[in-house]
Design a protein around this motif. Structure first.
Motif, PDB file in Angstrom:
ATOM      1  N   ARG A  49       0.836  -1.207   0.000  1.00  0.00           N
ATOM      2  CA  ARG A  49       0.000   0.000   0.000  1.00  0.00           C
ATOM      3  C   ARG A  49       0.868   1.253   0.000  1.00  0.00           C
ATOM      4  O   ARG A  49       0.595   2.211  -0.722  1.00  0.00           O
ATOM      5  CB  ARG A  49      -0.941  -0.004   1.211  1.00  0.00           C
ATOM      6  CG  ARG A  49      -2.068  -1.025   1.092  1.00  0.00           C
ATOM      7  CD  ARG A  49      -3.104  -0.844   2.187  1.00  0.00           C
ATOM      8  NE  ARG A  49      -2.571  -0.945   3.538  1.00  0.00           N
ATOM      9  CZ  ARG A  49      -2.486  -2.082   4.229  1.00  0.00           C
ATOM     10  NH1 ARG A  49      -2.902  -3.223   3.708  1.00  0.00           N
ATOM     11  NH2 ARG A  49      -1.999  -2.073   5.449  1.00  0.00           N
ATOM     12  N   ARG A  82       0.968   4.168  -2.928  1.00  0.00           N
ATOM     13  CA  ARG A  82       0.811   5.612  -2.675  1.00  0.00           C
ATOM     14  C   ARG A  82       2.016   6.384  -3.203  1.00  0.00           C
ATOM     15  O   ARG A  82       1.870   7.459  -3.774  1.00  0.00           O
ATOM     16  CB  ARG A  82       0.611   5.874  -1.183  1.00  0.00           C
ATOM     17  CG  ARG A  82      -0.757   5.465  -0.669  1.00  0.00           C
ATOM     18  CD  ARG A  82      -0.983   5.934   0.761  1.00  0.00           C
ATOM     19  NE  ARG A  82       0.056   5.505   1.692  1.00  0.00           N
ATOM     20  CZ  ARG A  82       0.021   4.369   2.405  1.00  0.00           C
ATOM     21  NH1 ARG A  82      -0.998   3.547   2.285  1.00  0.00           N
ATOM     22  NH2 ARG A  82       0.997   4.076   3.226  1.00  0.00           N
ATOM     23  N   SER A 112       1.997   9.323  -6.097  1.00  0.00           N
ATOM     24  CA  SER A 112       2.484  10.685  -5.849  1.00  0.00           C
ATOM     25  C   SER A 112       3.719  11.034  -6.668  1.00  0.00           C
ATOM     26  O   SER A 112       4.035  12.204  -6.846  1.00  0.00           O
ATOM     27  CB  SER A 112       2.752  10.899  -4.362  1.00  0.00           C
ATOM     28  OG  SER A 112       3.838  10.116  -3.930  1.00  0.00           O
TER      29      SER A 112
END
Length: 105
Positions: free
Chosen positions: A20, A24, A28
């Motif tokens: 996870r 992320r 980004s």
């Protein structure tokens, strides 16, 4: 050194929390979007540096993939797996009126 890196990456990839975090970070970093030319006001060198760093991280992560899972486009395989985990297919919902289908006539 490579074997300890391989073992470290394999252990990290086995952790859902790490996957996870990795997803992320990928989102980004901007590697899933088109690059910038700088015309939109974003700092070109910063954006490209961030993308480049994420590709370097993914290359490290790739070492932890099992040999059997190796593919010429390993990074794309990792991205596809992480995307699928982050966005699972919606489960089929039962119809509210479907409960009457079980009643014999």
């Amino acid at each position: 050194m490579v074997s300890s890196q391989k073992q470290d990456m394999a252990e990290l990839l086995a952790l859902p929390a790490f996957r996870r975090f990795l997803w992320r970070s990928i989102q980004s970093s901007g590697i899933l979007s088109q690059g910038t030319s700088g015309a939109d006001g974003r700092d070109l060198s910063f954006a490209e540096g961030r993308r480049s760093q994420m590709f370097a991280i993914l290359a490290d992560v790739e070492v932890g993939q099992p040999e059997a899972a190796r593919h010429p486009h390993n990074i794309m395989t990792i991205l596809a797996v992480l995307r699928e985990e982050a966005n699972p297919a919606p489960k089929e919902k039962k119809s509210a009126t479907g409960r009457y289908d079980e009643i014999p006539e």
